[in-house]
Design a protein around this motif. Structure first.
Motif, short mmCIF file in Angstrom:
data_model
loop_
_atom_site.label_atom_id
_atom_site.label_comp_id
_atom_site.label_asym_id
_atom_site.label_seq_id
_atom_site.Cartn_x
_atom_site.Cartn_y
_atom_site.Cartn_z
N PRO A 56 0.63 -1.40 -0.07
CA PRO A 56 -0.18 -0.03 0.01
C PRO A 56 0.87 1.34 0.06
N TYR A 85 -15.81 -0.67 2.66
CA TYR A 85 -14.25 -0.44 2.95
C TYR A 85 -14.05 -1.25 4.26
N ILE A 96 -4.19 -3.38 5.65
CA ILE A 96 -4.44 -2.48 4.47
C ILE A 96 -5.74 -2.09 4.35
N VAL A 97 -6.29 -1.56 3.43
CA VAL A 97 -7.79 -1.28 3.29
C VAL A 97 -8.13 -1.82 2.00
N VAL A 98 -9.36 -2.72 1.99
CA VAL A 98 -9.72 -3.43 0.78
C VAL A 98 -11.46 -3.05 0.76
N CYS A 99 -11.73 -2.61 -0.65
CA CYS A 99 -12.89 -2.54 -1.04
C CYS A 99 -13.51 -3.43 -1.62
N MET A 141 -6.25 6.16 -2.42
CA MET A 141 -7.14 6.37 -1.67
C MET A 141 -7.67 8.04 -1.66
N VAL A 164 -1.80 2.24 7.10
CA VAL A 164 -2.30 1.47 5.99
C VAL A 164 -1.76 1.87 4.57
N TYR A 168 -5.35 1.43 -1.62
CA TYR A 168 -6.23 0.14 -1.14
C TYR A 168 -6.43 -0.71 -2.43
#
Length: 339
Positions: A56, A85, A96-99, A141, A164, A168
Motif C-alpha cells: 500500500p 471498505y 491494508i484497506v480493501v473495497c 485512497m 495502511v 487500497y
C-alpha cells in the motif's frame, strides 16, 4: 460559378471545423474499438497469475493487478453505495484497506472472528485461520475516504495513512476495467467535441441555404451579393456582420437577411445559475422563420449589437427592436394573422 454558388461558398463555414470534427469522429471509433478489444480480452489480457503482491505504500502499483492474503478482517468501516471498505491484515499483521461488496463478507467469517479475538482482552486467542487471497486493482485512497476511515477508528488522517499506506485494493474493479476507462472517457469526449463541430458546420450550411432560397424567391440574390462585394471592398472584409444598404450578412452564422424581411429583432441571452453563458441576436421574419446572427463575443460586442439594431431601425422603421412584453404580444398577434 454562378452568383448563388459564390454566395453559398462565402457563407460556408471554414474547412478546419469539418476536418477537426471528422478527425474526432475517427478518433471516437478507434478509441471505442480499443475499449471493446480490451473488454473482449483480445488486448491487455490480465489474469490472477499476473497479479503482484500488494504494497500500500508503493505508488507505482496504482492501476495494476495485485493480491493480498487476508488473515483477519474487521467489519466495514465506511461505504458508498455498494462499495464497502474494510481494514484487513495478513499473517504478519500488515494492515491494508480493501473495497468489496458486503455480500463478499461471508467468505471471511473465520477472518472476522479472528480479528475480534485479537481485539478482545480475554486471554484467549482463536487459532489463526487459513488466509483468504483477494485480488483486485491497486487504487489511490481519496482524501474523503481517508478522513472517514480515520474518524471510524478514532485516529488522525496522518496516523491512518502511516498505518495502511496511500493505496487500497479495489476488488470490484478488474485491471481490464481500469484499462478500459481512459479509452471510454476519451472516446466520449472526442464524440461530444466532434459532434458539436460537425453539427455547427452542417447547421450553418443549412442556414445559408435557407437564406439564399429566400433571396432567390424574392429575386434579390444578385443585389445582395453586389452590395456585399461593395461593402467588403470598402471595409477590407473585416466586419462581421456586414451591414449593407439593404441586407445583413453574417458570415459567422451563414446568414443573409433583408432588412425589409425583419419583423422583430432582439438579443437572446442564455444563463446558467443567473450567469450569462451565451447570447446572440435573433431575427424573426415575415415568413415566421427565425435566424440567429451576431453570436460572436469579445470586446466591442455591445457596440456591434447596437449598430445592428440601429441599421434595422433606420432601414425598416416598422420592425420591432428589443425584447419586451409589448413586442412579444405584438409578434404573437402577427403570427396569428399570418398563419
Amino acid at each position: 460559378m454562378n452568383i448563388r454558388s459564390q454566395f453559398e461558398e462565402y457563407l460556408r463555414p471554414g474547412k478546419p471545423r469539418l476536418v477537426i470534427g471528422a478527425v474526432c469522429g475517427v478518433a471516437t471509433l478507434v478509441l471505442a474499438a480499443i475499449a471493446l478489444l480490451i473488454y473482449a480480452g483480445v488486448i491487455g489480457r490480465t489474469s490472477k497469475e499476473s497479479a503482484v503482491a500488494f504494497n500500500p505504500t508503493d505508488r507505482s502499483l496504482e492501476g495494476t493487478s495485485v493480491y493480498f492474503d487476508v488473515v483477519s478482517l474487521d467489519t466495514y468501516a465506511a461505504h458508498r453505495d455498494d462499495h464497502y471498505y474494510y481494514l484487513a491484515t495478513d499473517s504478519e499483521d500488515y494492515a491494508i484497506v480493501v473495497c468489496m461488496r458486503a455480500s463478499e463478507e461471508k467468505r471471511f467469517a473465520d477472518q472476522q472472528e479472528y480479528w475480534q479475538s485479537q481485539k478482545v482482552n480475554t486471554g484467549e486467542v482463536s487459532s489463526t485461520p487459513k488466509p483468504v487471497r483477494i485480488y483486485g486493482v491497486a487504487s489511490k485512497m481519496p482524501d474523503n475516504l481517508v478522513d472517514t476511515l480515520a474518524t471510524s477508528y478514532g485516529v488522525s488522517a496522518a496516523n491512518l495513512t502511516e498505518k495502511v499506506g496511500v493505496l487500497y485494493i479495489d476488488t470490484m474493479t478488474t485491471p481490464r476495467d481500469a484499462m478500459m476507462t481512459p479509452f471510454i472517457v476519451a472516446a466520449i469526449v472526442a464524440a461530444i467535441f466532434g459532434g458539436i463541430l460537425l453539427f455547427g458546420y452542417f447547421a450553418q450550411i443549412k442556414v445559408a441555404r435557407r437564406c439564399l432560397d429566400r433571396l432567390d424567391r424574392e429575386g434579390a440574390t444578385q443585389q445582395a451579393w453586389a452590395e456585399l462585394q461593395n461593402y467588403l471592398s470598402t471595409t477590407g472584409g473585416s466586419a462581421n456582420p456586414a451591414l449593407t444598404a439593404n441586407f445583413i450578412v453574417s458570415k459567422k452564422e451563414g446568414a443573409v437577411i433583408a432588412y425589409a424581411d425583419i419583423v422583430w429583432i432582439y438579443q437572446h441571452v442564455m444563463r446558467r445559475n443567473f450567469v450569462p453563458v451565451s447570447s446572440n441576436v435573433v431575427c424573426r421574419l415575415r415568413d415566421l422563420d427565425f435566424i440567429n446572427i451576431c453570436s460572436q463575443g469579445g470586446k466591442g460586442r455591445a457596440n456591434v449589437i447596437n449598430e445592428v439594431f440601429s441599421a434595422v431601425s433606420a432601414r425598416n422603421p416598422a420592425a420591432m427592436i428589443g425584447y419586451s412584453d409589448e413586442n412579444v404580444k405584438a409578434f404573437d398577434a402577427f403570427q396569428r394573422q399570418n398563419r
